[in-house]
Design a protein around this motif. Structure first.
Motif, PDB file in Angstrom:
ATOM      1  N   SER A 122       0.804  -1.317  -0.022  1.00  0.00           N
ATOM      2  CA  SER A 122       0.016   0.154   0.102  1.00  0.00           C
ATOM      3  C   SER A 122       0.947   1.107  -0.127  1.00  0.00           C
ATOM      4  O   SER A 122       1.917   1.305   0.663  1.00  0.00           O
ATOM      5  CB  SER A 122      -0.885   0.017   1.164  1.00  0.00           C
ATOM      6  OG  SER A 122      -1.827  -1.084   1.189  1.00  0.00           O
ATOM      7  N   LEU A 124       0.844   5.686  -0.480  1.00  0.00           N
ATOM      8  CA  LEU A 124       0.203   7.206  -0.620  1.00  0.00           C
ATOM      9  C   LEU A 124       1.175   8.085  -1.077  1.00  0.00           C
ATOM     10  O   LEU A 124       2.289   8.311  -0.575  1.00  0.00           O
ATOM     11  CB  LEU A 124      -0.396   7.758   0.532  1.00  0.00           C
ATOM     12  CG  LEU A 124      -1.084   9.089   0.441  1.00  0.00           C
ATOM     13  CD1 LEU A 124      -2.495   8.743  -0.283  1.00  0.00           C
ATOM     14  CD2 LEU A 124      -1.407   9.577   1.728  1.00  0.00           C
ATOM     15  N   VAL A 137      -1.701  13.740  -5.882  1.00  0.00           N
ATOM     16  CA  VAL A 137      -2.003  12.389  -4.841  1.00  0.00           C
ATOM     17  C   VAL A 137      -2.256  11.259  -5.748  1.00  0.00           C
ATOM     18  O   VAL A 137      -3.438  11.495  -6.443  1.00  0.00           O
ATOM     19  CB  VAL A 137      -2.965  12.580  -3.645  1.00  0.00           C
ATOM     20  CG1 VAL A 137      -4.202  13.029  -4.210  1.00  0.00           C
ATOM     21  CG2 VAL A 137      -2.848  11.611  -2.668  1.00  0.00           C
ATOM     22  N   ASP A 139      -3.396   7.628  -4.262  1.00  0.00           N
ATOM     23  CA  ASP A 139      -3.826   6.766  -3.235  1.00  0.00           C
ATOM     24  C   ASP A 139      -3.966   5.451  -3.554  1.00  0.00           C
ATOM     25  O   ASP A 139      -4.877   4.796  -4.223  1.00  0.00           O
ATOM     26  CB  ASP A 139      -5.270   7.310  -2.729  1.00  0.00           C
ATOM     27  CG  ASP A 139      -5.451   6.581  -1.439  1.00  0.00           C
ATOM     28  OD1 ASP A 139      -4.791   5.471  -1.106  1.00  0.00           O
ATOM     29  OD2 ASP A 139      -6.724   6.700  -0.717  1.00  0.00           O
ATOM     30  N   GLN A 144      -4.248   7.114   5.481  1.00  0.00           N
ATOM     31  CA  GLN A 144      -5.477   8.055   5.577  1.00  0.00           C
ATOM     32  C   GLN A 144      -4.955   9.472   5.329  1.00  0.00           C
ATOM     33  O   GLN A 144      -3.808   9.593   6.194  1.00  0.00           O
ATOM     34  CB  GLN A 144      -6.430   8.105   6.661  1.00  0.00           C
ATOM     35  CG  GLN A 144      -7.187   6.662   6.513  1.00  0.00           C
ATOM     36  CD  GLN A 144      -8.400   6.488   7.579  1.00  0.00           C
ATOM     37  OE1 GLN A 144      -8.392   7.397   8.545  1.00  0.00           O
ATOM     38  NE2 GLN A 144      -9.103   5.558   7.453  1.00  0.00           N
ATOM     39  N   ILE A 145      -5.450  10.525   4.796  1.00  0.00           N
ATOM     40  CA  ILE A 145      -5.157  11.785   5.198  1.00  0.00           C
ATOM     41  C   ILE A 145      -6.087  12.461   5.773  1.00  0.00           C
ATOM     42  O   ILE A 145      -7.323  12.473   5.353  1.00  0.00           O
ATOM     43  CB  ILE A 145      -4.678  12.428   3.385  1.00  0.00           C
ATOM     44  CG1 ILE A 145      -4.240  11.537   2.683  1.00  0.00           C
ATOM     45  CG2 ILE A 145      -4.221  14.065   3.714  1.00  0.00           C
ATOM     46  CD1 ILE A 145      -4.278  12.212   1.088  1.00  0.00           C
ATOM     47  N   THR A 157     -10.638  12.806   1.335  1.00  0.00           N
ATOM     48  CA  THR A 157     -10.762  11.424   0.704  1.00  0.00           C
ATOM     49  C   THR A 157     -10.308  11.655  -0.937  1.00  0.00           C
ATOM     50  O   THR A 157     -10.868  12.598  -1.325  1.00  0.00           O
ATOM     51  CB  THR A 157     -12.242  10.857   0.688  1.00  0.00           C
ATOM     52  OG1 THR A 157     -13.137  12.017   0.317  1.00  0.00           O
ATOM     53  CG2 THR A 157     -12.429  10.849   2.264  1.00  0.00           C
ATOM     54  N   PRO A 160      -9.569   5.516  -4.055  1.00  0.00           N
ATOM     55  CA  PRO A 160      -8.667   4.523  -3.988  1.00  0.00           C
ATOM     56  C   PRO A 160      -8.254   3.885  -5.303  1.00  0.00           C
ATOM     57  O   PRO A 160      -9.086   3.689  -5.914  1.00  0.00           O
ATOM     58  CB  PRO A 160      -9.228   3.380  -2.864  1.00  0.00           C
ATOM     59  CG  PRO A 160     -10.947   3.626  -3.111  1.00  0.00           C
ATOM     60  CD  PRO A 160     -11.028   5.279  -3.661  1.00  0.00           C
ATOM     61  N   ILE A 187      -0.855  12.174   7.903  1.00  0.00           N
ATOM     62  CA  ILE A 187      -1.075  11.049   7.247  1.00  0.00           C
ATOM     63  C   ILE A 187      -0.891   9.728   8.287  1.00  0.00           C
ATOM     64  O   ILE A 187       0.035   9.941   8.941  1.00  0.00           O
ATOM     65  CB  ILE A 187      -0.231  10.829   6.098  1.00  0.00           C
ATOM     66  CG1 ILE A 187      -0.604  12.116   5.178  1.00  0.00           C
ATOM     67  CG2 ILE A 187      -0.278   9.500   5.444  1.00  0.00           C
ATOM     68  CD1 ILE A 187       0.611  13.100   5.151  1.00  0.00           C
TER      69      ILE A 187
END
Length: 254
Positions: A122, A124, A137, A139, A144-145, A157, A160, A187
């Motif tokens: 995963s 970001l 960005v 994702d 999470q931001i 949000t 994703p 984050i």
């Protein structure tokens, strides 16, 4: 630097021996804090002596800042080596001047080529433009931001997308949002926001909002939040966690 020529300073900072996975992860990190006129940045990993796949990276240029938070699948050295592969693939692409989406594509290809979808990571990826405050960005996972603007705290949000290395030849599309002078971004990886108490209660939104709203400088916020997470979760929980905090000042128009 003297630290490159001796282990003395590394040994002085350690209260006990690191696991091999933690040693691998800590060597990847750019530092624990960074400050320029455009921003102040702080980050922390826990548990410090036995982390696995969580990590972060950043790099500043004259025009922008690239920030990455990652969470490698698996445990121990398996997760640490996966994260090392992904972070170095991202650095290689970034240092070649490749844009954010294609950095994700090349890291995705590197991880898939090595593990054929059995392991993935995963991530970001964020790029902050100093002049405009525009944030690009990608994702690709679970971090999470959160943003504090004035007294309001909200989650940012974005759509994703697939983790790096899950499938062959995944395409990634960057999205954008805006930061303003005075904004604070935090984050958090799933080891923090999804941490559960012995009774099964998730650490959750309210607790994160309290941590984000504190008056500590950006460099100290990650440690404060992770201290609360550690007190909340079960004593035998072994998931690692990363928290990154940025206070955005921006660049005044000339």
């Amino acid at each position: 630097m003297a630290e490159r020529d001796t282990d003395r300073y590394q040994r002085a900072r350690r209260a006990s021996r690191l696991t091999l996975a933690a040693e691998t992860q800590w060597q990847l990190l750019p530092g624990r804090a960074s400050r320029r006129r455009e921003y102040a940045l702080g980050a922390q990993l826990e548990p410090a002596y036995a982390i696995g796949g969580d990590g972060y990276d950043w790099a500043a240029t004259a025009t922008d800042l690239t920030l990455t938070v990652v969470n490698g699948m698996g445990e121990g050295t398996t997760a640490a080596l996966l994260t090392s592969l992904a972070v170095n693939a991202l650095r290689n692409a970034r240092r070649a001047g490749i844009d954010l989406a294609d950095q994700a594509v090349l890291a995705d290809q590197a991880v898939y080529a090595q593990h054929r979808g059995e392991l993935y990571i995963s991530a970001l990826l964020m790029c902050f433009a100093y002049d405009s405050g525009l944030v690009s960005v990608v994702d690709a996972g679970s971090p999470q931001i959160w943003r504090r603007r004035g007294r309001a705290v909200e989650r940012i949000t974005v759509e994703p997308q697939l983790p790096l290395g899950m499938f062959q030849e995944t395409a990634y599309t960057p999205q954008t949002f805006q930061v303003l002078p005075g904004d604070r971004l935090v984050i958090v990886s799933d080891g923090a926001h999804a941490a559960r108490s012995p009774g099964g209660e998730v650490y959750g939104t309210a607790a994160l909002q309290r941590g984000i709203s504190c008056l500590l400088p950006a460099e100290d916020v990650p440690t404060a939040i992770l201290r609360e997470v550690s007190g909340h979760r079960s004593a035998d929980a072994d998931d690692d966690a990363v928290v990154v905090c940025m206070d955005w000042y921006g660049r005044p128009a000339e």
